[in-house]
Design an enzyme around this catalytic site. Structure first.
Site: not given
Length: 416
Positions: A80-82, A23
């Site tokens: 879900k992921d940020k 990320r």
């Protein structure tokens, strides 16, 4: 230290890992939710939600605010992921295509797909597909490392619950859950608002420290940055309803309230898997007293009479070795895993009836369930500009960070 606190004591593989960072950009981590959808006339508008660098609960609240409705009218199948680009389905009660077309939120795209008689609820999905770039990885031969890992993960790795269930910069979700289970809602709020974390900006650090030390809701409300809208909603409630800590917790979305207690279940699962590895007990070869999970959701307890058949069925992939996630209905069996779970519960001062009590208090259910001990996936990769780009699909409840943790063996802070 973070891994130890979250019950992630071991890796299954002996390879050194490729390290690296996730990320660096939100685009490095893409998730697409897979589910079969049928549409009919009904009060629920089904939408595709794509968001970039948005926390899910904050995104849902932003959508609700933009539509002028309660966030409780919005349903979704999974969290879900940020820091990612994610695409998932949501349902919105009594909302029109025209309402969606007028909504503009930077970083969020909503597309109306059709209507349904039923809302989308937690667990209502088939799988998630990931495309993840690992930057700054190391190792002499990435291709060899990735080929070796691809074979390993196709056979199975520990099905640990991943970092995002607990947090990494502030791994407090399960600690909040423990306090809620014990009925100490004041301490639950104190941990939720005030417990410090790492890599916090100055205003957040100051605001959280203020509440942790003073529990002065009005003063700390002025210190916390506006982006911490959930924490601020709790403080706003406490300003107008002093000492009603349960009421403050109930201001949070039901899915978030339930997540605190489910994080306790997840921590116990991780810890029990780690205890099994610590004691040299196989994750792939069942023993008498172990639990089996079948594709239709049926569970069995292995006995002396069924151990041979159980080993055959597990080897053929027809069922999975599983652990209990304790809840109100949990009754420990004679197996070592169940006894370890019971021991962990006793050490933490938790009893099954606490799950039943909190189910009524939080208006949700914590009956307990079972979770497979291992996870498998077919993984593919390519090397783009020296960075591995990895693709795989996971079943609901499985975590991409669990796969990547086993591959990278790096700093957890590089995986958020």
């Amino acid at each position: 230290m973070i891994d130890k606190d979250l019950g992630l004591w071991y890796y299954l593989t002996d390879s050194p890992g490729i390290s690296g960072r996730l990320r660096v950009l939100p685009e490095d981590f893409e998730v697409i939710e897979n589910a079969s959808r049928t549409y009919s006339d009904g009060p629920y508008l089904i939408c595709s939600l794509t968001r970039k660098n948005w926390d899910q609960h904050r995104a849902i609240k932003a959508i609700a605010t933009g539509l002028g409705i309660s966030h409780q009218r919005i349903g979704f199948a999974g969290t879900k992921d940020k820091r990612a680009v994610t695409t998932q389905y949501i349902s919105i009660y009594k909302c029109t295509r025209e309402d969606i077309a007028r909504l503009t939120i930077p970083g969020i795209t909503l597309t109306a797909l059709g209507t349904s008689q039923h809302p989308i609820t937690l667990g209502d999905l088939e799988s998630n597909t990931f495309a993840i770039r690992i930057r700054n990885s190391s190792g002499r031969d990435l291709n060899a490392s990735l080929d070796e890992f691809r074979k390993r993960v196709s056979q199975g790795i520990p099905n640990y619950v991943g970092y995002q269930r607990f947090g990494v910069t502030r791994p407090v979700t399960h600690h909040i859950g423990f306090e809620i289970l014990k009925g100490d809602f004041q301490e639950a709020v104190r941990v939720m608002i005030g417990k410090p974390g790492s890599h916090m900006e100055e205003h957040e650090q100051e605001g959280r420290a203020c509440y942790f030390e003073t529990e002065d809701a009005a003063h700390c409300l002025h210190l916390l940055p506006p982006r911490l809208s959930l924490e601020r909603s709790v403080l706003h409630y406490l300003v107008s309803h002093p000492k009603d800590y349960l009421g403050a917790i109930r201001q949070l979305p039901r899915t978030l309230r339930s997540m605190y207690v489910s994080a306790v279940q997840s921590w116990i699962f991780n810890t029990t898997v780690s205890m099994r590895i610590r004691d040299g007990r196989d994750l792939f070869d069942p023993e008498i007293g172990d639990r089996l999970l079948w594709p239709d959701g049926r569970t069995d307890m292995i006995t002396y009479a069924t151990i041979h058949a159980a080993r055959v069925q597990v080897k053929r992939g027809r069922c999975s070795l599983a652990l209990a996630l304790p809840g109100g209905s949990f009754t420990p069996g004679p197996g070592t895993d169940d006894q370890n779970i019971q021991s962990v519960l006793e050490q933490q001062g938790i009893t099954p009836d606490m799950f039943e009590t909190v189910s009524k208090v939080l208006d949700t259910t914590f009956a307990g369930s079972v979770r497979p001990v291992i996870m498998k996936t077919d993984l593919s990769y390519e090397i783009a500009d020296t960075d591995p780009l990895i693709r795989f699909t996971l079943l609901p409840g499985q975590y991409a960070t669990t796969v990547l943790r086993e591959l990278m063996k790096g700093d957890p802070l590089h995986m958020i």
